[in-house]
Design a protein around this motif. Sequence first.
Motif, PDB file in Angstrom:
ATOM      1  N   GLY A 201      -4.516  -2.112  -1.157  1.00  0.00           N
ATOM      2  CA  GLY A 201      -4.346  -2.604   0.133  1.00  0.00           C
ATOM      3  C   GLY A 201      -3.128  -2.706   0.712  1.00  0.00           C
ATOM      4  N   ASP A 202      -2.653  -2.833   0.001  1.00  0.00           N
ATOM      5  CA  ASP A 202      -0.837  -2.985   0.921  1.00  0.00           C
ATOM      6  C   ASP A 202      -0.775  -1.206   0.887  1.00  0.00           C
ATOM      7  OD1 ASP A 202       0.187  -5.179  -0.634  1.00  0.00           O
ATOM      8  OD2 ASP A 202       0.728  -5.141  -2.255  1.00  0.00           O
ATOM      9  N   VAL A 203      -1.432  -0.341   0.189  1.00  0.00           N
ATOM     10  CA  VAL A 203      -0.873   1.396  -0.120  1.00  0.00           C
ATOM     11  C   VAL A 203      -1.065   1.429   1.578  1.00  0.00           C
ATOM     12  CG1 VAL A 203      -1.556   3.821  -0.253  1.00  0.00           C
ATOM     13  CG2 VAL A 203      -0.157   2.470  -2.621  1.00  0.00           C
ATOM     14  N   VAL A 204      -3.301   0.942   1.519  1.00  0.00           N
ATOM     15  CA  VAL A 204      -3.920   1.897   3.159  1.00  0.00           C
ATOM     16  C   VAL A 204      -2.998   0.582   4.165  1.00  0.00           C
ATOM     17  CG1 VAL A 204      -6.070   0.369   4.255  1.00  0.00           C
ATOM     18  CG2 VAL A 204      -6.152   1.955   2.009  1.00  0.00           C
ATOM     19  N   GLN A 205      -2.283  -0.624   3.904  1.00  0.00           N
ATOM     20  CA  GLN A 205      -1.820  -0.856   5.131  1.00  0.00           C
ATOM     21  C   GLN A 205      -0.038  -0.221   5.626  1.00  0.00           C
ATOM     22  OE1 GLN A 205      -3.264  -3.742   6.738  1.00  0.00           O
ATOM     23  NE2 GLN A 205      -1.275  -3.197   8.133  1.00  0.00           N
TER      24      GLN A 205
ATOM     25  N   SER B 106      -9.366   2.365  11.698  1.00  0.00           N
ATOM     26  CA  SER B 106      -9.780   2.263  10.823  1.00  0.00           C
ATOM     27  C   SER B 106      -9.202   3.240   9.788  1.00  0.00           C
ATOM     28  CB  SER B 106     -10.865   3.211  10.768  1.00  0.00           C
ATOM     29  OG  SER B 106     -11.358   4.216  11.190  1.00  0.00           O
ATOM     30  N   LEU B 107     -10.451   3.307   8.560  1.00  0.00           N
ATOM     31  CA  LEU B 107     -10.029   3.832   7.510  1.00  0.00           C
ATOM     32  C   LEU B 107     -10.452   5.397   7.401  1.00  0.00           C
ATOM     33  CD1 LEU B 107     -11.414   1.749   4.209  1.00  0.00           C
ATOM     34  CD2 LEU B 107      -8.720   2.240   5.125  1.00  0.00           C
ATOM     35  N   GLU B 108     -11.262   5.491   8.350  1.00  0.00           N
ATOM     36  CA  GLU B 108     -11.664   7.204   8.611  1.00  0.00           C
ATOM     37  C   GLU B 108     -10.213   7.585   9.714  1.00  0.00           C
ATOM     38  OE1 GLU B 108     -13.603   4.194   9.284  1.00  0.00           O
ATOM     39  OE2 GLU B 108     -14.630   4.633   7.877  1.00  0.00           O
ATOM     40  N   ASP B 109      -9.800   7.339  10.408  1.00  0.00           N
ATOM     41  CA  ASP B 109      -8.877   7.110  10.887  1.00  0.00           C
ATOM     42  C   ASP B 109      -7.564   7.520  10.363  1.00  0.00           C
ATOM     43  OD1 ASP B 109      -9.854   6.902  13.742  1.00  0.00           O
ATOM     44  OD2 ASP B 109      -9.059   4.791  13.751  1.00  0.00           O
ATOM     45  N   LEU B 110      -7.331   7.159   9.416  1.00  0.00           N
ATOM     46  CA  LEU B 110      -6.115   7.643   8.232  1.00  0.00           C
ATOM     47  C   LEU B 110      -6.417   8.185   7.158  1.00  0.00           C
ATOM     48  CD1 LEU B 110      -5.266   3.364   7.122  1.00  0.00           C
ATOM     49  CD2 LEU B 110      -4.371   5.669   8.521  1.00  0.00           C
TER      50      LEU B 110
ATOM     51  N   TYR C 228      -3.736  10.876   6.517  1.00  0.00           N
ATOM     52  CA  TYR C 228      -2.388   9.583   5.153  1.00  0.00           C
ATOM     53  C   TYR C 228      -3.277   9.166   4.602  1.00  0.00           C
ATOM     54  CZ  TYR C 228      -0.079   9.681   9.601  1.00  0.00           C
ATOM     55  OH  TYR C 228       1.200   9.202  10.469  1.00  0.00           O
ATOM     56  N   LEU C 229      -4.940   8.669   4.047  1.00  0.00           N
ATOM     57  CA  LEU C 229      -5.307   8.992   3.234  1.00  0.00           C
ATOM     58  C   LEU C 229      -6.084   9.965   2.477  1.00  0.00           C
ATOM     59  CD1 LEU C 229      -6.789   5.083   3.533  1.00  0.00           C
ATOM     60  CD2 LEU C 229      -4.709   5.649   2.043  1.00  0.00           C
TER      61      LEU C 229
ATOM     62  N   GLN D 222      -8.415   7.565  -2.740  1.00  0.00           N
ATOM     63  CA  GLN D 222      -8.211   6.433  -1.916  1.00  0.00           C
ATOM     64  C   GLN D 222      -9.142   6.015  -0.591  1.00  0.00           C
ATOM     65  OE1 GLN D 222      -4.257   7.747  -0.752  1.00  0.00           O
ATOM     66  NE2 GLN D 222      -3.564   6.699  -2.098  1.00  0.00           N
ATOM     67  N   TYR D 223      -9.095   6.917  -0.062  1.00  0.00           N
ATOM     68  CA  TYR D 223     -10.485   6.760   0.782  1.00  0.00           C
ATOM     69  C   TYR D 223     -12.036   5.968   0.228  1.00  0.00           C
ATOM     70  CZ  TYR D 223     -14.333   6.802   5.105  1.00  0.00           C
ATOM     71  OH  TYR D 223     -15.116   6.441   5.688  1.00  0.00           O
TER      72      TYR D 223
END
Length: 105
Positions: free
Chosen positions: A54-58, A74-78, A83-84, A88-89
């Motif tokens: 969660g820290d990595v994603v943020q 969103s996670l999809e954008d990252l 970025y992910l 990780q995704y």
Amino acid sequence: MKDDRFALKERCAGFTLIEMAVVMFIISLLILIILPNIGKQRDNARGIGNQALGDVVQTQADLYRNETDKENISLEDLKNSGYLNEKQYSEAKKAKIEVQAENEE
């Protein structure tokens, strides 16, 4: 006399049934003590891993937000922006991690 000593040594060479029962009892006691703790430690490690993810994603969301000035991420954008990575995704999806808005910190 010589024959009696050899016969005595042959009888004392093995373990008795009582000794084997005591050893099996001790081993089973240790297993009963250790197994519940292994489950708790696994759950604890999973929680810490999800918190770290969660820290990595943020952090990656903040970097993405700084570079693109986009507010809703969103996670999809990252993932699509690199970025992910795929692992990780998928782990973030499985753990139901969501990206927080910039002012929610």
